[in-house]
Structure formats: C-alpha cells, structure tokens
Enzyme design. Structure first.
Site, PDB file in Angstrom:
ATOM      1  N   HIS A  17       9.675  -4.201 -21.580  1.00 54.77           N
ATOM      2  CA  HIS A  17      10.844  -4.926 -22.099  1.00 54.77           C
ATOM      3  C   HIS A  17      11.707  -5.491 -20.972  1.00 54.77           C
ATOM      4  CE1 HIS A  17      11.801  -0.727 -21.434  1.00 54.77           C
ATOM      5  NE2 HIS A  17      13.051  -1.102 -21.184  1.00 54.77           N
ATOM      6  N   THR A  36      11.811  -2.660 -12.152  1.00 52.71           N
ATOM      7  CA  THR A  36      11.733  -2.564 -10.686  1.00 52.71           C
ATOM      8  C   THR A  36      10.370  -2.961 -10.134  1.00 52.71           C
ATOM      9  OG1 THR A  36      10.967  -0.295 -10.862  1.00 52.71           O
ATOM     10  CG2 THR A  36      13.357  -0.621 -10.646  1.00 52.71           C
ATOM     11  N   GLY A  37       9.360  -2.979 -10.977  1.00 53.31           N
ATOM     12  CA  GLY A  37       7.974  -3.168 -10.537  1.00 53.31           C
ATOM     13  C   GLY A  37       7.329  -1.851 -10.118  1.00 53.31           C
ATOM     14  N   ILE A  38       8.135  -0.827  -9.966  1.00 52.35           N
ATOM     15  CA  ILE A  38       7.605   0.451  -9.448  1.00 52.35           C
ATOM     16  C   ILE A  38       6.757   1.162 -10.498  1.00 52.35           C
ATOM     17  CG2 ILE A  38       8.209   2.734  -8.562  1.00 52.35           C
ATOM     18  CD1 ILE A  38      10.740   1.448  -7.349  1.00 52.35           C
ATOM     19  N   GLY A  39       7.265   1.240 -11.716  1.00 50.03           N
ATOM     20  CA  GLY A  39       6.505   1.914 -12.784  1.00 50.03           C
ATOM     21  C   GLY A  39       5.150   1.259 -12.990  1.00 50.03           C
ATOM     22  N   HIS A  41      -4.915  -8.848   3.686  1.00 47.55           N
ATOM     23  CA  HIS A  41      -5.286  -7.568   4.306  1.00 47.55           C
ATOM     24  C   HIS A  41      -5.719  -6.506   3.297  1.00 47.55           C
ATOM     25  CE1 HIS A  41      -2.882  -8.269   8.300  1.00 47.55           C
ATOM     26  NE2 HIS A  41      -3.600  -9.327   7.934  1.00 47.55           N
ATOM     27  N   ARG A 100     -11.957  -6.501   9.701  1.00 50.41           N
ATOM     28  CA  ARG A 100     -11.521  -5.111   9.915  1.00 50.41           C
ATOM     29  C   ARG A 100     -10.839  -4.541   8.673  1.00 50.41           C
ATOM     30  NH1 ARG A 100      -7.580  -8.357  11.947  1.00 50.41           N
ATOM     31  NH2 ARG A 100      -5.401  -7.710  11.785  1.00 50.41           N
ATOM     32  N   HIS A 101     -10.326  -5.415   7.815  1.00 55.43           N
ATOM     33  CA  HIS A 101      -9.630  -4.949   6.613  1.00 55.43           C
ATOM     34  C   HIS A 101     -10.597  -4.419   5.555  1.00 55.43           C
ATOM     35  CE1 HIS A 101      -6.141  -6.658   8.447  1.00 55.43           C
ATOM     36  NE2 HIS A 101      -6.710  -7.847   8.484  1.00 55.43           N
TER      37      HIS A 101
HETATM   38  C1  RB5 Z   1      12.755   0.508 -17.979  1.00 60.15           C
HETATM   39  O1  RB5 Z   1      14.077   0.806 -18.271  1.00 60.15           O
HETATM   40  C2  RB5 Z   1      12.489   0.669 -16.505  1.00 60.15           C
HETATM   41  O2  RB5 Z   1      12.478   2.003 -16.171  1.00 60.15           O
HETATM   42  C3  RB5 Z   1      11.194   0.004 -16.143  1.00 60.15           C
HETATM   43  O3  RB5 Z   1      11.236  -1.353 -16.481  1.00 60.15           O
HETATM   44  C4  RB5 Z   1      10.778   0.052 -14.702  1.00 60.15           C
HETATM   45  O4  RB5 Z   1      11.815  -0.355 -13.870  1.00 60.15           O
HETATM   46  C5  RB5 Z   1      10.175   1.298 -14.233  1.00 60.15           C
HETATM   47  O5  RB5 Z   1       9.718   1.411 -13.092  1.00 60.15           O
END
Ligand code: RB5
Length: 146
Positions: free
Chosen positions: A9, A67-70, A98, A132-133
């Site tokens: 979302h 955040t792109g992290i999840g 790379h 090398r990569h």
């Molecule tokens: C959702 O609220 C948020 O946690 C998700 O979009 C993301 O940032 C997680 O890494």
C-alpha cells in the site's frame, strides 16, 4: 526482457509511475498490485514476484514499499534472487554491473517519483560486467545450494 512489478500500500502511487517508465522504455511487464485501499503485507507481494523471477518466468522485478527494506528482505529470501535496495543513480548502475541484481527495490517514502523513475531507467539499461564479479555472485549461489 520481462519485468514483474509489485508494491504494498505504501508504494502504490510510485508503482504506477514506474509502470509508465516501463511503457516508455518499451519493456514488457506485468503489474501484480497491490490494488489496495487499506494496509497489506509486503511479503505477500514481494515473495511471489521474486519467485516468478527465480523460476525464469520473468527476467527481473521492481518492488516498492514504504522504505524498500521490507521488499528487499523478502525478495532476498528467495534462492536465485539478488535484490538491491536503491535510492541513488550510482548504485542503480553499479548494482547491475557488479551484482547482476535481478530485483530493484525502492522506498516510496524515501525518494520522489522523479528520482525513482531515473533509477528505474538506469537499472533497466545497465548490464552485468561479469569478469571478476561473476565469481562473487557464484559464491552466493553456492551458499544457497549448500
Ligand atoms: C508499511 O507501513 C511499511 O512498513 C512498508 O511499506 C515498508 O516500509 C516496510 O519495509
């Protein structure tokens, strides 16, 4: 080149912008959502998208959450996936050259649509340099296959 595109979302609006970028580039893609008003869980989109890259059905994925992290954590759990979390143009280029990254993750709450679009273009248009990569990414694959 076939790309699968997904977001939670938090990434819907940016995902729609990136879909326009892929159209502009003439890249074939499938957008698997989310088409959501409320909150969803990023692994429910990121893992299936990554699996469809790992299976060979798609060449690459672009995954967006807040955040792109999840999305990057989720995608990198799938063997064969090399997901890169990218918020700058240098990394967009070098992670293709790379790391041969096959998944691009971005955070819609971190960067704006202008930079994200340029990152997507840069990432789509750069190739793996191998050399090398290649040995380095082979070591990751060996670990996955242990
Ligand atoms: C959702 O609220 C948020 O946690 C998700 O979009 C993301 O940032 C997680 O890494």
């Amino acid at each position: 080149m076939k790309v699968i595109l997904a977001s939670d979302h938090g990434g819907v609006n940016l995902r729609l912008e990136i879909a326009e970028v892929l159209k502009e580039l003439g890249v074939e893609f499938e957008d698997i959502g989310c088409d959501c008003e409320g909150s969803v869980d990023y692994p429910d989109y990121g893992i299936p998208a990554a699996e469809r890259v790992a299976s060979g059905e798609f060449d690459r994925a672009i995954l967006i959450c807040g955040t792109g992290i999840g999305m990057s954590i989720s995608a990198n759990k799938v063997p064969g996936i090399r997901a890169a979390l990218v918020h700058d143009l240098f990394t967009a280029k070098v992670t293709r050259q790379h790391n041969d990254s096959n998944v691009l993750c971005m955070g819609a709450r971190v960067i704006g649509p202008g930079l994200a679009s340029e990152i997507a273009k840069t990432w789509m248009q750069n190739e793996f340099e191998a050399g090398r990569h290649k040995n380095r990414i082979n070591k990751i694959a060996e670990y996955e296959n242990k």
